[in-house]
Design a protein around this motif. Structure first.
Motif, PDB file in Angstrom:
ATOM      1  N   ILE A  91       0.836  -1.206   0.000  1.00 12.08           N
ATOM      2  CA  ILE A  91       0.000   0.000   0.000  1.00 12.08           C
ATOM      3  C   ILE A  91       0.870   1.254   0.000  1.00 12.08           C
ATOM      4  N   GLY A  92       2.133   1.099  -0.414  1.00 10.78           N
ATOM      5  CA  GLY A  92       2.987   2.261  -0.590  1.00 10.78           C
ATOM      6  C   GLY A  92       3.902   2.600   0.562  1.00 10.78           C
ATOM      7  N   SER A  93       4.036   1.721   1.564  1.00 11.88           N
ATOM      8  CA  SER A  93       4.947   1.940   2.712  1.00 11.88           C
ATOM      9  C   SER A  93       4.720   3.288   3.394  1.00 11.88           C
ATOM     10  N   PRO A  94       3.474   3.627   3.759  1.00  9.98           N
ATOM     11  CA  PRO A  94       3.213   4.955   4.328  1.00  9.98           C
ATOM     12  C   PRO A  94       3.867   5.221   5.675  1.00  9.98           C
ATOM     13  N   SER A  95       4.229   4.172   6.413  1.00  7.15           N
ATOM     14  CA  SER A  95       4.798   4.366   7.752  1.00  7.15           C
ATOM     15  C   SER A  95       6.307   4.218   7.812  1.00  7.15           C
ATOM     16  N   LEU A  96       6.914   3.681   6.750  1.00  9.16           N
ATOM     17  CA  LEU A  96       8.324   3.305   6.836  1.00  9.16           C
ATOM     18  C   LEU A  96       9.274   4.500   6.798  1.00  9.16           C
ATOM     19  N   THR A  97       8.913   5.548   6.079  1.00  8.88           N
ATOM     20  CA  THR A  97       9.791   6.719   6.016  1.00  8.88           C
ATOM     21  C   THR A  97      10.004   7.321   7.394  1.00  8.88           C
TER      22      THR A  97
ATOM     23  N   THR B 256     -19.686  19.485 -18.349  1.00  9.12           N
ATOM     24  CA  THR B 256     -20.844  18.604 -18.109  1.00  9.12           C
ATOM     25  C   THR B 256     -20.677  17.739 -16.874  1.00  9.12           C
ATOM     26  N   VAL B 257     -19.427  17.687 -16.310  1.00 11.10           N
ATOM     27  CA  VAL B 257     -19.159  16.869 -15.125  1.00 11.10           C
ATOM     28  C   VAL B 257     -18.240  17.626 -14.175  1.00 11.10           C
ATOM     29  N   LYS B 258     -18.175  17.113 -12.959  1.00 11.80           N
ATOM     30  CA  LYS B 258     -17.207  17.601 -11.974  1.00 11.80           C
ATOM     31  C   LYS B 258     -16.173  16.503 -11.772  1.00 11.80           C
ATOM     32  N   VAL B 259     -14.921  16.887 -11.654  1.00 11.70           N
ATOM     33  CA  VAL B 259     -13.842  15.910 -11.494  1.00 11.70           C
ATOM     34  C   VAL B 259     -13.119  16.133 -10.173  1.00 11.70           C
ATOM     35  N   LYS B 260     -12.961  15.048  -9.436  1.00 12.36           N
ATOM     36  CA  LYS B 260     -12.177  15.062  -8.198  1.00 12.36           C
ATOM     37  C   LYS B 260     -11.087  14.005  -8.350  1.00 12.36           C
ATOM     38  N   ILE B 261      -9.836  14.391  -8.176  1.00 11.20           N
ATOM     39  CA  ILE B 261      -8.737  13.424  -8.296  1.00 11.20           C
ATOM     40  C   ILE B 261      -7.855  13.529  -7.057  1.00 11.20           C
ATOM     41  N   GLU B 262      -7.566  12.381  -6.485  1.00  9.02           N
ATOM     42  CA  GLU B 262      -6.818  12.319  -5.226  1.00  9.02           C
ATOM     43  C   GLU B 262      -5.562  11.475  -5.408  1.00  9.02           C
ATOM     44  N   SER B 263      -4.422  12.028  -5.010  1.00  2.98           N
ATOM     45  CA  SER B 263      -3.169  11.282  -5.053  1.00  2.98           C
ATOM     46  C   SER B 263      -3.119  10.348  -3.849  1.00  2.98           C
ATOM     47  N   LEU B 264      -2.913   9.050  -4.100  1.00  2.36           N
ATOM     48  CA  LEU B 264      -2.915   8.066  -3.013  1.00  2.36           C
ATOM     49  C   LEU B 264      -1.512   7.780  -2.479  1.00  2.36           C
ATOM     50  N   HIS B 265      -0.552   7.559  -3.361  1.00  2.00           N
ATOM     51  CA  HIS B 265       0.829   7.380  -2.906  1.00  2.00           C
ATOM     52  C   HIS B 265       1.772   7.412  -4.098  1.00  2.00           C
TER      53      HIS B 265
END
Length: 452
Positions: A152-158, A351-360
């Motif tokens: 899941i991208g090693s979020p705690s290791l850094t 015609t639409v709304k766009v939401k983009i989220e960076s995960l890792h």
């Protein structure tokens, strides 16, 4: 003597490995939280049995870390072995020929989730250490750090590395979490691509609509999302159209391109193994270059609307996708994340709304083949496989490798034994038993050569 030791202890070694594999340590799913702790505990027990002086489970912001060490002499060189005990989800279960968390040996292979990535490969490291320790052949220090969040991208290791720099201090890092070109063509990974990963949400009307009453009058979010994604890559050249995306991509050195061109590669066999008639990628580059030297853009998942049995005539309110880019050295994943997010917001129709989220995300990595530790790994491979391994860059990502270099100030040797046919991240993941045993032999010889 090494081969005899492995053969004599084969059943015990497999039983120990299987005890790890049977724990469904899926980091992506919160309902496996307890399994993460159980797997960390089992690794602690196995490392102590292998001969470390100290092994403990250490807390992090997420899943626990397993740390262990055998200190021969504080003044001696130190090798830090990194691995991960978490695995990818096993779904879709119906495509497995056997239970994913009940390992089987079939057709000369170990079949199970984690057989390769990374329980099998990390266990190669542990058993090589065990052999050296049991036979009085270890003359440098060895440390182990196994995490439970790599998938899941090693979020705690850094943060963990920052907080425990002294504990993790070493001269070189050794990792078995990569692959070889083939069983008959051993290779050492000298480079990894970086990674950027997003989730995108496209919203149209404020609720699902009847496609008969509204079809042709209201934009369908799934249709819009598909076009937005399709437009990212040029269908002729294979290049990514996002402005600024290639600004920091270095040209492949001609010398390295010649080396890659000399690698035996059967394009027809490659296509046959994937059951595809034709390949697609960036124009002007070979398949090996595309997966090792060049960046890419992919849709990892897409969903929305009705997907159940039968028909439901509906225009959905929302559509979603998981997107990823593999990056090359010098491409900063945060910069790329910004460029991609800005691009989608700019090109999306009103015609639409766009939401983009960076995960890792994470940076790429390159290892110089002039390093003494690399040359020790090269000799280790040669003794186990009877052939000198080819130095190649691979397309996968292990984001923490570049982080190790930044925080600990040392290089990593990527001594992996996987194959493309091992189906990591897919149903029917496996590891050839003979490669597993040759891997132990190669790592043992790495340590013996590293002492010289």
């Amino acid at each position: 003597m090494i081969k005899e030791y492995i053969e004599q202890n084969e059943q015990r070694i497999l039983d120990e490995l299987f005890s790890l594999i049977r724990i469904p340590s899926v980091s992506a799913k919160p309902d496996h939280k307890e399994d993460m702790g159980r797997c960390a505990q089992r690794w602690k027990e196995l490392l102590l049995q292998a001969g470390v002086d100290r092994a403990e489970i250490m807390p992090s912001k997420g899943n626990p870390m397993v740390y262990a060490e055998r200190i021969i002499d504080p003044k001696a060189k130190t090798v830090l072995v990194y691995g991960h005990y978490d695995v990818m989800p096993a779904e879709p279960f119906e495509l497995w020929k056997s239970q994913p968390f009940e390992p089987e040996i079939r057709d000369g292979r170990i079949w199970a989730r984690g057989a390769d990535d990374d329980k099998g490969q990390a266990f190669i490291q542990a058993k090589a250490f065990e052999y050296l320790q049991n036979n009085g052949l270890l003359h440098h220090n060895v440390k182990f750090i196994f995490e439970g969040e790599e998938e899941i991208g090693s979020p705690s290791l850094t943060d963990f590395c920052e907080e425990h720099k002294e504990l993790l201090a070493c001269d070189i890092i050794l990792v078995s979490d990569t692959s070889m070109l083939s069983a008959d063509l051993p290779s050492l990974t000298t480079g990894l691509r970086g990674l950027a990963y997003w989730q995108i949400e496209v919203t149209g009307p404020n609720h699902d609509l009847h496609s008969g009453h509204f079809g042709g009058a209201v934009a369908n979010p799934i249709n819009v999302l598909c076009k937005l994604i399709a437009d990212v890559t040029d269908p002729k050249t294979g290049r990514i159209r996002i402005p600024g995306f290639y600004d920091d991509v270095e040209d492949v050195p001609e010398e390295e391109r010649k080396m890659v061109a000399s690698i035996p590669f059967n394009l027809d066999k490659y296509k046959q193994s994937l059951d595809v008639e034709e390949l697609f990628g960036e124009e002007g580059y070979s398949t090996i270059e595309r997966t090792g030297f060049r960046p890419s853009f992919d849709v990892c998942g897409i969903w929305g609307g009705y997907t159940g049995d039968g028909a439901k005539t509906v225009i959905p309110s929302k559509a979603y996708a998981k997107l990823s880019c593999r990056l090359v050295p010098h491409q900063n994943h945060e910069k790329i994340a910004f460029l991609v997010e800005e691009y989608f917001r700019r090109v999306a129709p009103k015609t639409v709304k766009v939401k983009i989220e960076s995960l890792h995300g994470g940076e790429g990595y390159v290892c110089p083949i002039s390093l003494p530790a690399y040359q020790a790994a090269e000799k280790g491979f040669e003794k186990a496989f009877g052939k000198r391994p080819l130095p190649v860059r691979r397309g996968g990502s292990i984001p923490i490798i570049s982080t190790f270099e930044k925080i600990l100030g040392v290089k990593t040797i990527l001594m992996g034994f996987g194959l493309e046919s091992n189906a990591i991240h897919s149903p029917n993941e496996n590891m050839p038993l003979d490669l597993f045993k040759k891997g132990i032999e190669a790592v043992i010889n790495f340590h013996l050569e590293y002492d010289k």
